[in-house]
Scaffold this motif. Sequence first.
Motif, short mmCIF file in Angstrom:
data_model
loop_
_atom_site.label_atom_id
_atom_site.label_comp_id
_atom_site.label_asym_id
_atom_site.label_seq_id
_atom_site.Cartn_x
_atom_site.Cartn_y
_atom_site.Cartn_z
N ILE A 69 35.00 42.29 -28.92
CA ILE A 69 33.86 41.38 -29.04
C ILE A 69 34.43 39.98 -28.83
CG2 ILE A 69 31.86 40.66 -30.39
CD1 ILE A 69 32.22 43.13 -32.13
N SER A 70 34.49 39.59 -27.57
CA SER A 70 35.03 38.28 -27.21
C SER A 70 34.01 37.55 -26.36
CB SER A 70 36.36 38.44 -26.46
OG SER A 70 36.17 39.14 -25.24
N LEU A 71 34.43 36.45 -25.75
CA LEU A 71 33.51 35.62 -24.98
C LEU A 71 32.80 36.40 -23.89
CD1 LEU A 71 32.52 32.68 -24.62
CD2 LEU A 71 34.43 32.34 -23.05
N ALA A 72 33.50 37.33 -23.27
CA ALA A 72 32.90 38.11 -22.18
C ALA A 72 31.77 38.99 -22.67
CB ALA A 72 33.98 38.96 -21.50
N GLU A 73 31.91 39.55 -23.87
CA GLU A 73 30.90 40.46 -24.42
C GLU A 73 29.78 39.75 -25.16
OE1 GLU A 73 34.50 42.32 -23.42
OE2 GLU A 73 34.27 40.88 -25.07
N LEU A 74 30.09 38.59 -25.75
CA LEU A 74 29.12 37.83 -26.54
C LEU A 74 29.26 36.34 -26.19
CD1 LEU A 74 26.96 38.11 -28.78
CD2 LEU A 74 28.78 37.73 -30.45
N PRO A 75 28.55 35.87 -25.16
CA PRO A 75 28.74 34.50 -24.66
C PRO A 75 28.54 33.40 -25.70
CG PRO A 75 27.51 35.81 -23.07
CD PRO A 75 27.62 36.64 -24.31
N THR A 76 27.76 33.66 -26.76
CA THR A 76 27.56 32.62 -27.77
C THR A 76 28.82 32.39 -28.62
OG1 THR A 76 26.37 34.37 -28.96
CG2 THR A 76 25.06 32.57 -28.08
N LEU A 77 29.88 33.16 -28.39
CA LEU A 77 31.16 32.87 -29.04
C LEU A 77 31.82 31.62 -28.46
CD1 LEU A 77 32.81 36.40 -29.46
CD2 LEU A 77 32.03 34.86 -31.27
N GLY A 162 42.06 34.05 -33.27
CA GLY A 162 41.69 32.65 -33.46
C GLY A 162 41.24 31.97 -32.20
N SER A 163 40.56 32.68 -31.34
CA SER A 163 39.99 32.12 -30.11
C SER A 163 38.87 33.02 -29.65
CB SER A 163 41.07 32.03 -29.01
OG SER A 163 40.48 31.70 -27.76
N SER A 164 37.87 32.45 -29.02
CA SER A 164 36.79 33.28 -28.47
C SER A 164 37.24 34.00 -27.21
CB SER A 164 35.56 32.42 -28.18
OG SER A 164 35.88 31.39 -27.25
N ASN A 165 38.36 33.56 -26.64
CA ASN A 165 38.90 34.17 -25.42
C ASN A 165 40.42 34.24 -25.54
OD1 ASN A 165 39.04 35.21 -22.81
ND2 ASN A 165 39.03 33.18 -21.86
#
Length: 208
Positions: A69-77, A162-165
């Motif tokens: 569950i990172s930026l690619a899967e959940l853009p609001t991250l 500790g990062s969205s990506n």
Amino acid sequence: MENAFLNSLVVGAVLLGCAVFSALAGDPDALFDFIVPPGVMPANVSANNFTFRATKADFVAGKLIVQKISLAELPTLDGAGVSMATLMFPPSVADPVHFHQRASELLQVTSGSLFVSFIDSLGRRFDQKLFAGDAFLFPKGMLHYQINLDPKKPAHAVAVFGSSNPGIVLLGPTLFGSGLNVEVLHQSFNISKETIEKLVAANTPHPL
């Protein structure tokens, strides 16, 4: 007295530098409550944009299963500075040697047990056996792995980054699946070119 004052200034400067470095080490702070995902009108943002719907994943014999569950899967991250993954280890299966170039990782075992390890920039290895409820920190950019040494029981874990990506660099595919010159690999690892060619054939290109 003067020396004590100068020493205090030096210590203060070092601490300030550390604080600034720490502040810059993670994702930058967002300037808004949240960043609207691409293609979504601000007025149309809803709770669905903050929700990740998990899909059921069954064990595949001999294969690690990772649900990110990172930026690619959940853009609001974007701008949130956090992401996570769930990992399911069948018996005797490892998460191969890799590192995350943009984030530290905090991993907690939720069932079963895992043997974990990372190597720092001085070549020191830090090994630990983890059981359900135990957690372990992998510092940003350090080579590490996890393996389920139990030959019969699966293990499950949750990893927070500790990062969205956070990114991931898998050692095998990066070195032997990216088209590096065989002579360079031969001289780098001091192993035969025949062995290098077998490693190249066994490793698919590094995933983007």
